[in-house]
Design an enzyme around this catalytic site. Structure first.
Site, mmCIF file in Angstrom:
data_model
loop_
_atom_site.group_PDB
_atom_site.id
_atom_site.type_symbol
_atom_site.label_atom_id
_atom_site.label_comp_id
_atom_site.label_asym_id
_atom_site.label_seq_id
_atom_site.Cartn_x
_atom_site.Cartn_y
_atom_site.Cartn_z
ATOM 1 N N GLU A 1 107.275 118.919 13.886
ATOM 2 C CA GLU A 1 106.123 119.679 13.371
ATOM 3 C C GLU A 1 106.321 120.005 11.884
ATOM 4 O O GLU A 1 106.181 121.156 11.458
ATOM 5 C CB GLU A 1 105.945 120.973 14.180
ATOM 6 N N GLU B 1 109.992 126.403 22.590
ATOM 7 C CA GLU B 1 110.240 127.747 22.063
ATOM 8 C C GLU B 1 110.709 128.788 23.085
ATOM 9 O O GLU B 1 110.144 129.867 23.208
ATOM 10 C CB GLU B 1 108.971 128.255 21.357
HETATM 11 O O1 G3I Z 1 89.958 127.330 21.307
HETATM 12 C C1 G3I Z 1 89.427 128.348 20.456
HETATM 13 C C2 G3I Z 1 88.018 128.062 20.162
HETATM 14 O O2 G3I Z 1 87.288 128.130 21.362
HETATM 15 C C3 G3I Z 1 87.509 129.052 19.136
HETATM 16 O O3 G3I Z 1 86.218 128.714 18.763
HETATM 17 C C4 G3I Z 1 88.410 129.058 17.890
HETATM 18 C C5 G3I Z 1 87.960 130.105 16.873
HETATM 19 O O4 G3I Z 1 89.050 130.528 16.084
HETATM 20 O O5 G3I Z 1 89.710 129.341 18.284
HETATM 21 C C6 G3I Z 1 90.207 128.338 19.164
HETATM 22 O O6 G3I Z 1 91.537 128.536 19.492
HETATM 23 C C7 G3I Z 1 92.488 128.356 18.456
HETATM 24 C C8 G3I Z 1 93.326 127.110 18.763
HETATM 25 O O7 G3I Z 1 94.386 127.018 17.835
HETATM 26 C C9 G3I Z 1 92.522 125.830 18.718
HETATM 27 O O8 G3I Z 1 91.966 125.644 17.451
HETATM 28 C C10 G3I Z 1 93.360 129.592 18.425
HETATM 29 O O9 G3I Z 1 92.606 130.696 17.995
HETATM 30 C C11 G3I Z 1 94.547 129.377 17.511
HETATM 31 O O10 G3I Z 1 95.452 130.466 17.647
HETATM 32 C C12 G3I Z 1 95.274 128.104 17.892
HETATM 33 O O11 G3I Z 1 96.344 127.941 16.997
HETATM 34 C C13 G3I Z 1 97.270 126.918 17.330
HETATM 35 C C14 G3I Z 1 98.630 127.543 17.576
HETATM 36 O O12 G3I Z 1 99.572 126.505 17.841
HETATM 37 C C15 G3I Z 1 98.628 128.506 18.751
HETATM 38 O O13 G3I Z 1 99.802 129.212 18.758
HETATM 39 C C16 G3I Z 1 97.348 125.975 16.147
HETATM 40 O O14 G3I Z 1 96.108 125.296 16.001
HETATM 41 C C17 G3I Z 1 98.472 124.946 16.382
HETATM 42 O O15 G3I Z 1 98.672 124.225 15.210
HETATM 43 C C18 G3I Z 1 99.754 125.681 16.723
HETATM 44 O O16 G3I Z 1 100.758 124.730 16.995
HETATM 45 C C19 G3I Z 1 102.052 125.268 17.300
HETATM 46 C C20 G3I Z 1 102.769 124.240 18.173
HETATM 47 O O17 G3I Z 1 101.978 123.913 19.282
HETATM 48 C C21 G3I Z 1 104.135 124.760 18.618
HETATM 49 N N1 G3I Z 1 104.928 125.154 17.485
HETATM 50 C C22 G3I Z 1 104.304 126.061 16.529
HETATM 51 C C23 G3I Z 1 102.956 125.504 16.066
HETATM 52 C C24 G3I Z 1 102.336 126.395 15.031
HETATM 53 O O18 G3I Z 1 102.033 127.648 15.579
#
Ligand code: G3I
Length: 358
Positions: free
Chosen positions: A268, A152
């Site tokens: 994805e 990205e």
């Molecule tokens: O790690 C913390 C954890 O400690 C906490 O308890 C929890 C509570 O909400 O949050 C956890 O972090 C989250 C993390 O995922 C792991 O679950 C973040 O808040 C959350 O923002 C994060 O979201 C991920 C996102 O990327 C981040 O931008 C999504 O799961 C994941 O599916 C998403 O994947 C991305 C690809 O890598 C790249 N392309 C876009 C795609 C969708 O955004």
């Protein structure tokens, strides 16, 4: 060509036996791999892991191999979750896509700053990137067959012309603010190739069927490849919705990417039932929405269109990966119904649309 012949033979065999394939990976085995992004629960719960093993031939760690996950501080490496996923793949003979070596999000933020919280120099950033990339790539060299090297980097939105009338295509990330050019992307690919000459190296992005963004991606990759930057493939994320992109836009984007690289992965894939799309959550997780017949039919039509295009380009498409296992796991929330398995891990009608194609 060989793949298409095999597909024709498979179709004849299917008609003769009238048996639908038993899984997604089986249905597509002569065309490309079918992949899934997993969290820790998916590989530890016995029913979920059995589903992964039954249906998919490739896996991606949804979050657990990202820079912030494995390298939270300069001298701290946290491998446990990533190792568990790699071991699952080794044990079950599933291929592992590495995701992602570099990204502006979920990044090791410490890499950008010195002790006084000022931006480091470009050279310091490159040296930290190199150490990170070499360490991660070397650890998983035996099992990771390809890496999303940079994720990205291209900006969304309309053209932004500079004083010379040129579009400035790059996202204004911290990488960009330190380097003021695309050199950080080039370096990341060079470091990844040094670390593993055999892994396929991908540039990965979303909204990749949008004509302006597709232009930007093509221009950047073409110029880098002309300069010898070791880019093997383009990852089309495929965070779509039931209204778009159109089959023609997907076809156009894949055709353009296929002119530049030999390997295309849909990395994805999910198809949400509202009008939002792309790699970032926008306004809603669609909470409380029900899946009406109309929405369901539109989603089936959109999944059918995506896979028609992928099958037409099976000579360049190696892998199609769903972003999450079931609606329950989706980063979009379950009420977007974006995947082939419902929140109880049962196949939805759209599973059959994808699997039992003619
Ligand atoms: O790690 C913390 C954890 O400690 C906490 O308890 C929890 C509570 O909400 O949050 C956890 O972090 C989250 C993390 O995922 C792991 O679950 C973040 O808040 C959350 O923002 C994060 O979201 C991920 C996102 O990327 C981040 O931008 C999504 O799961 C994941 O599916 C998403 O994947 C991305 C690809 O890598 C790249 N392309 C876009 C795609 C969708 O955004």
């Amino acid at each position: 060509m060989r793949k298409l012949l095999l597909l024709a033979l498979a179709a004849v065999a299917l008609t003769a036996s009238a048996q639908p394939p038993s899984s997604l990976k089986d249905a597509y085995k002569d065309l490309f791999m079918m992949g899934v992004a997993v969290n820790q629960r998916n590989i530890t719960d016995s029913a979920q892991s059995a589903l992964v093993v039954r249906e998919f031939s490739s896996m991606t760690a949804e979050n657990d191999m990202k820079p912030a996950s494995v390298h939270p501080r300069p001298d701290t490496w946290t491998w446990e979750r990533a190792d568990r996923i790699a071991d699952f793949c080794r044990h079950h003979g599933i291929k592992l896509r590495g995701h992602t070596l570099m990204w502006h999000n979920q990044m090791c933020d410490w890499m950008f700053y010195d002790a006084d919280h000022r931006f480091v120099s470009k050279d310091t950033l490159f040296q930290r990137m190199r150490q990170h990339i070499h360490t991660v790539v070397n650890r998983y060299k035996d099992i990771v067959y390809c890496w999303d090297v940079f994720n990205e980097c291209i900006a969304d939105g309309p053209r932004r012309l500079d004083a010379d009338g040129h579009d400035q295509p790059l996202r204004e990330s911290k990488f960009y603010q330190i380097c003021h050019s695309d050199e950080f992307i080039r370096k990341a690919f060079e470091y990844a190739r040094e670390a593993d000459p055999d892994a396929l190296l991908f540039y990965n992005d979303y909204n990749e069927c949008d004509p302006v963004k597709c232009d930007r991606i093509c221009t950047m990759i073409r110029s880098m490849k002309a300069d010898g930057v070791p880019i093997d493939g383009i990852g089309m994320q495929g965070h779509y919705n039931i209204y778009g992109p159109s089959e023609a836009d997907i076809e156009n984007a894949v055709s353009r990417y296929a002119d530049i690289v030999d390997h295309i992965h849909m990395t994805e894939l999910d198809i949400r039932v509202n009008r939002e799309m792309g790699g970032q959550l926008q306004h809603s997780d669609n909470a409380g929405a029900t899946l009406t017949d109309t929405l369901l039919r539109r989603q089936q039509a959109q999944y059918a269109a995506v896979f028609r295009v992928m099958r037409r380009h099976a000579d360049k498409v190696d892998c199609v990966t769903f972003w999450n296992l079931s609606d329950r796991d989706s980063w979009l929330g379950p009420d977007n119904y974006p995947l082939l398995f419902d929140r109880n891990y049962q196949p939805k009608p759209v599973y059959h649309t994808v699997r039992d194609f003619e």
